[in-house]
Design an enzyme around this catalytic site. Structure first.
Site, PDB file in Angstrom:
ATOM      1  N   ASP A 183      72.534  75.042  -5.183  1.00 24.44           N
ATOM      2  CA  ASP A 183      73.554  74.334  -5.802  1.00 24.44           C
ATOM      3  C   ASP A 183      75.008  74.686  -5.620  1.00 24.44           C
ATOM      4  OD1 ASP A 183      73.437  76.692  -7.096  1.00 24.44           O
ATOM      5  OD2 ASP A 183      72.412  75.744  -8.898  1.00 24.44           O
ATOM      6  N   ASN A 243      68.576  77.762 -20.628  1.00 21.90           N
ATOM      7  CA  ASN A 243      68.065  76.536 -21.025  1.00 21.90           C
ATOM      8  C   ASN A 243      66.975  75.865 -20.326  1.00 21.90           C
ATOM      9  OD1 ASN A 243      69.413  75.845 -18.987  1.00 21.90           O
ATOM     10  ND2 ASN A 243      70.554  74.131 -19.962  1.00 21.90           N
ATOM     11  N   HIS A 254      66.756  75.768 -17.092  1.00 23.65           N
ATOM     12  CA  HIS A 254      67.585  74.883 -15.862  1.00 23.65           C
ATOM     13  C   HIS A 254      66.797  75.616 -14.418  1.00 23.65           C
ATOM     14  CE1 HIS A 254      71.585  76.664 -15.827  1.00 23.65           C
ATOM     15  NE2 HIS A 254      70.876  77.423 -14.962  1.00 23.65           N
ATOM     16  N   GLU A 290      69.685  70.405 -15.235  1.00 23.63           N
ATOM     17  CA  GLU A 290      69.751  70.397 -16.621  1.00 23.63           C
ATOM     18  C   GLU A 290      68.599  69.642 -17.490  1.00 23.63           C
ATOM     19  OE1 GLU A 290      71.405  73.086 -17.504  1.00 23.63           O
ATOM     20  OE2 GLU A 290      73.605  72.695 -16.656  1.00 23.63           O
TER      21      GLU A 290
HETATM   22  C1  GLP Z   1      72.872  79.602 -12.422  1.00 20.85           C
HETATM   23  C2  GLP Z   1      72.693  78.754 -11.173  1.00 20.85           C
HETATM   24  C3  GLP Z   1      71.202  78.826 -11.033  1.00 20.85           C
HETATM   25  C4  GLP Z   1      70.694  80.284 -11.422  1.00 20.85           C
HETATM   26  C5  GLP Z   1      70.709  80.305 -12.799  1.00 20.85           C
HETATM   27  C6  GLP Z   1      70.492  81.784 -13.400  1.00 20.85           C
HETATM   28  O1  GLP Z   1      73.851  78.880 -13.313  1.00 20.85           O
HETATM   29  N1  GLP Z   1      73.131  77.495 -11.008  1.00 20.85           N
HETATM   30  O2  GLP Z   1      70.825  78.615  -9.651  1.00 20.85           O
HETATM   31  O3  GLP Z   1      69.284  80.340 -11.017  1.00 20.85           O
HETATM   32  O4  GLP Z   1      72.036  79.755 -13.413  1.00 20.85           O
HETATM   33  O5  GLP Z   1      71.708  82.438 -13.565  1.00 20.85           O
HETATM   34  P1  GLP Z   1      71.722  84.159 -14.017  1.00 20.85           P
HETATM   35  O6  GLP Z   1      70.483  84.759 -12.958  1.00 20.85           O
HETATM   36  O7  GLP Z   1      73.111  84.702 -13.889  1.00 20.85           O
HETATM   37  O8  GLP Z   1      70.925  84.079 -15.300  1.00 20.85           O
END
Ligand code: GLP
Length: 243
Positions: free
Chosen positions: A69, A138, A140, A145
């Protein structure tokens, strides 16, 4: 096929497990098509991969790296773009070939077209051999989302309020924080041959619980992974809900 679990004592142990798994996967198929996430959880993993590369244990020369992403509006030189994150945490420290490193172009003039191009690119690479994912608070996966369709392909999405809150720490105040992203879709994810999810810390416990107990997927997107035949979740005790 139920989601396979590897429970570790700490986030460090989760990163160790993930690094060994990845090093083994590249050894077995040096020209792996590898899907990669960003975020805090995988930072320790990327540090280990850099160390393993320096120690001669892994080479990325033939690996195709495909990011999952990117924020809409942020170009590859923006300090908070995922392109910058990947370059600074992994790619510039290893032998990844620039022509084998991919991510959605966040600053593309037409993000909708860019998303379609990215989906075609993934198809033309033959899909993911191994797709690594983090987990949002959440539920995702990539930036799919709550409300994402199981049929969704790579597309432009609005980020959920919980995601904007969780990621606001990277942006000074809220001005300048993108509210949209390009993400690979749930269907894109489910076509990967093998999926590995990393989750650490108590903030992920609810999402982990929902992912393992059937969602529902409309509320907890990660629950879609239950329909995939080869998913492993690497988690620590806090993410598993243990005190
Ligand atoms: C982000 C990314 C995701 C990632 C997730 C977890 O916003 N877009 O690809 O896996 O959220 O992030 P974190 O490891 O900082 O909790």
């Amino acid at each position: 096929m139920p989601i396979a679990l590897t429970l570790s004592d700490s986030p460090v142990a989760v990163a160790d497990q993930a690094a060994e798994l990845l090093i083994d996967a590249v050894a077995a198929k040096p020209d792996l098509v590898l899907g990669l996430p960003t975020g805090s959880t995988v930072l320790a993993l990327y540090r280990r991969l850099v160390r393993a590369y320096r120690g001669g244990r892994v080479s990325f020369r033939q690996v195709t790296c495909v990011n999952v992403d990117e924020y809409v509006g942020l170009g590859p030189d923006h300090p908070q773009s995922y392109a910058t994150y990947m370059r600074e945490t992994l790619f510039r420290h290893v032998d990844a070939g620039p022509d084998r490193v991919h991510g959605p172009h966040g600053a593309a003039p037409d993000p909708v077209q860019e998303a379609a191009r990215y989906e075609r690119l993934i198809e033309s690479l033959g899909g993911f051999d191994l797709l690594l994912l983090g987990l949002g608070v959440n539920g995702h996966i990539a930036f799919n989302e709550p409300g994402s369709s199981p049929d969704s392909s790579t597309r432009v999405v609005e980020l959920a309020p919980a995601t904007l809150r969780a990621n606001s720490r990277f942006f000074a105040g809220s001005s300048g924080q993108p509210t949209k992203a390009i993400t690979i879709g749930i269907a894109t994810i489910l076509r990967a041959r093998r999926i590995v999810v990393l989750a650490t810390g108590v903030t992920k416990a609810k999402a982990v619980q929902a992912m393992l107990s059937g969602g529902p997927m409309s509320v907890w997107p990660a629950a879609a992974l239950a329909d995939h035949p080869d998913v492993r979740l690497l988690l620590d005790r806090a993410a598993a809900g243990e005190r």
